[in-house]
Design a protein around this motif. Structure first.
Motif, PDB file in Angstrom:
ATOM      1  N   HIS A  40      -1.677   6.405  -8.111  1.00 24.13           N
ATOM      2  CA  HIS A  40      -1.137   7.637  -8.692  1.00 24.13           C
ATOM      3  C   HIS A  40      -0.673   7.379 -10.131  1.00 24.13           C
ATOM      4  O   HIS A  40      -1.043   8.102 -11.065  1.00 24.13           O
ATOM      5  N   VAL A  91       0.827  -1.209   0.000  1.00 24.69           N
ATOM      6  CA  VAL A  91       0.000   0.000   0.000  1.00 24.69           C
ATOM      7  C   VAL A  91       0.860   1.259   0.000  1.00 24.69           C
ATOM      8  O   VAL A  91       1.981   1.262   0.478  1.00 24.69           O
ATOM      9  N   GLY A  92       0.280   2.304  -0.575  1.00 26.92           N
ATOM     10  CA  GLY A  92       0.885   3.633  -0.489  1.00 26.92           C
ATOM     11  C   GLY A  92       2.150   3.825  -1.296  1.00 26.92           C
ATOM     12  O   GLY A  92       2.917   4.743  -1.048  1.00 26.92           O
ATOM     13  N   PHE A  94       4.828   5.919   0.857  1.00 30.51           N
ATOM     14  CA  PHE A  94       4.686   7.357   0.602  1.00 30.51           C
ATOM     15  C   PHE A  94       3.433   7.944   1.249  1.00 30.51           C
ATOM     16  O   PHE A  94       3.368   9.127   1.517  1.00 30.51           O
TER      17      PHE A  94
END
Ligand code: ADP
Ligand code: MG
Length: 478
Positions: A186, A180-181, A339
């Motif tokens: 994005h 995740v992240g 992130f």
């Protein structure tokens, strides 16, 4: 009293519930005011249904998060927004009538019933979703301009660029996975933006699998499944986020299978993301998994220190957060997860700096923001890089069985003999910490309920923390 802390409350909640829960129940809450000398907080919610749901299910989590920033609050008052009240009453009716409508008329969809059960427990129905045909739900923030190319995502970016040059012809499908992240959504949306601006004649569709699932279920209810099929099969590029969400939802997988085949046959580009590689997706049919591997499977790796510094530098510059290079490096060292966590820290720091712009951010203030990450992060078992790449569910089970001198039947069986029970817990621990399996996925794999998986993880984690020899033993397993 100020509402400057409200974004921080939301930020805290984001860390505590899943992204889907956050989006559905918390992201649309508005802060109104604090009353009763700080003892009461008044919040605005979009509907009476949201209000009831929050009160019944999330009151405690919400109050805990609020208390971190508004320690005196003991009572939450929910006001239903006047703007959308009318619309939502209609929605509640749909929700309430939902059972009777679906149970009787869809008997030929046995899988669908299971999917519906899930939906009923999770999501507020919205019968009007298909009307928003042309909305792509692309977030303008998720552009290539804002995406930092790093060593951990270089391969993914180069594949994205190849696809942008030759949609449908270079790699199809593209299957992108990571923890995740780390930038899947994005990057996926950045591809969408890029296509929209460079090839305006292209029809693209970005959708999360959760949304795909919602639309599918709603289309069955509203008897417009043809529209649904048309909606997804008429695109030139399909960007589908979080396919792990389809696990266990067999009717929806079936619908997606047909969509996939039709698009692929017509050389339309399909890009998928997931939190795991196809082979590790439990609860997805074999034929879907094999199709996911037809094109290219790529991952975004965990960022190293340099990657994290680069991202922080970019974000600090973009948001004009006055932090020194030393502070940036310190954050990068402390927050080594992903992130999203880094952004969480930067948001907190920015809120603090905006609140007291004339007071420089002290060392101890920074430490206290970071301390949450250092102590809160999972105790780590470090494996050699070689071991990590070879890790798979079967491989973990085999190694653990070998180490505990038990058989596979025993680890999957019912025995509660201490040695067997511990082996099972260790295996579950590795599934969670190294393969990033969710608790429901682990419980499915081991045919246990998911609180057992949670309990196993916590137990092993605590023991690793306290018992050096145990930790070494686990590290030596692979
Ligand atoms: P995922 O979908 O993998 O869980 P996201 O795409 O939601 O992750 O990324 C989490 C956050 O981190 C987002 O706000 C995103 O903008 C940011 N982010 C991720 N990767 C990068 C990157 N390479 N450069 C800049 N920001 C990034
Ligand atoms: Mg995502």
């Amino acid at each position: 009293m100020t509402n400057s802390y409200w974004p921080l409350v939301l930020d805290t909640l984001k860390q505590e519930v899943s992204a889907a829960v956050f989006r559905t129940w918390f992201s649309n809450i508005e802060y109104l005011k604090i009353e009763n000398t700080g003892h009461k907080i008044v919040l605005e919610v979009p509907s009476g249904f949201n209000k009831k749901y929050l009160q019944n299910k999330y009151q405690k989590i919400l109050l805990n998060a609020i208390n971190r920033f508004y320690p005196r609050v003991i009572h939450i008052d929910f006001e239903v927004s006047k703007k959308v009240q009318a619309n939502n009453e209609e929605q509640e009716d749909i929700f309430q009538n939902y059972n009777s409508k679906t149970d009787t008329k869809n008997q030929d969809f046995s899988n669908l019933k299971k999917d519906l059960e899930y939906k009923k427990s999770q999501i507020n129905l919205n019968g009007n979703q298909l009307k928003n045909k042309n909305i792509n739900y692309l977030n303008s923030k998720y552009s290539f301009q804002n995406f930092v190319e790093l060593s951990c995502n270089r391969l993914a970016v180069s594949v994205a660029k190849a696809v942008l040059e030759n949609p449908g012809k270079s790699y199809n499908p593209v299957f992108l996975y990571s923890g995740v992240g780390l930038g899947k959504t994005h990057l996926l949306q950045a591809i969408g933006h890029e296509i929209l601006s460079t090839r305006p004649e292209f029809k693209i569709k970005y959708s999360t699998c959760e949304n795909f699932f919602n639309l599918f279920i709603t289309s069955i209810q509203n008897k417009n499944s043809k529209d649904f099929a048309e909606y997804f099969r008429s695109v030139d590029i399909l960007l589908l986020d979080d396919v792990q969400f389809l696990a266990g939802k067999e009717a929806t997988q079936e619908a997606f299978f047909h969509t996939f085949n039709e698009l692929h046959q017509k050389n339309k580009q399909i890009i998928l993301t997931s939190d795991k590689p196809p082979k590790h997706l439990i609860g997805l049919t074999e034929r879907l998994v094999s199709r996911f591997e037809w094109g290219i499977v790529i991952d975004i790796l965990k960022p190293d220190l340099e990657d994290r510094i680069s991202v922080i530098q970019a974000k600090v510059k973009q948001q004009q957060i006055p932090l020194s290079q030393i502070q940036i490096t310190k954050i990068a060292r402390a927050v080594d997860t992903n992130f999203r966590d880094i952004e969480g820290v930067l948001n907190r720091l920015k809120a603090r700096i905006d609140l007291l712009p004339d007071k420089p951010l002290g060392e101890s203030e920074l430490d206290s923001v970071l301390s949450g990450y250092e102590s809160g992060s999972i105790v780590k078992i470090n494996l050699s890089p070689n071991a990590t790449t070879n890790l798979s569910p079967n491989n973990i089970v085999a190694k653990v069985c070998q180490s505990y001198a038990i058989t596979k039947e025993e680890i999957f069986g019912k025995s509660r003999i201490q040695n067997v029970a511990e082996a099972r817990q260790v295996a579950m621990y590795f599934f969670k910490s190294k393969l990033e399996f969710s608790y429901p996925a682990i419980s499915k794999f081991f045919k246990r309920d998911h609180t057992t998986a949670m309990h196993a993880f916590k137990k092993i984690e605590t023991r690793i923390e306290k018992d050096k020899h145990f930790k070494q033993r686990l590290q030596g397993l692979f």
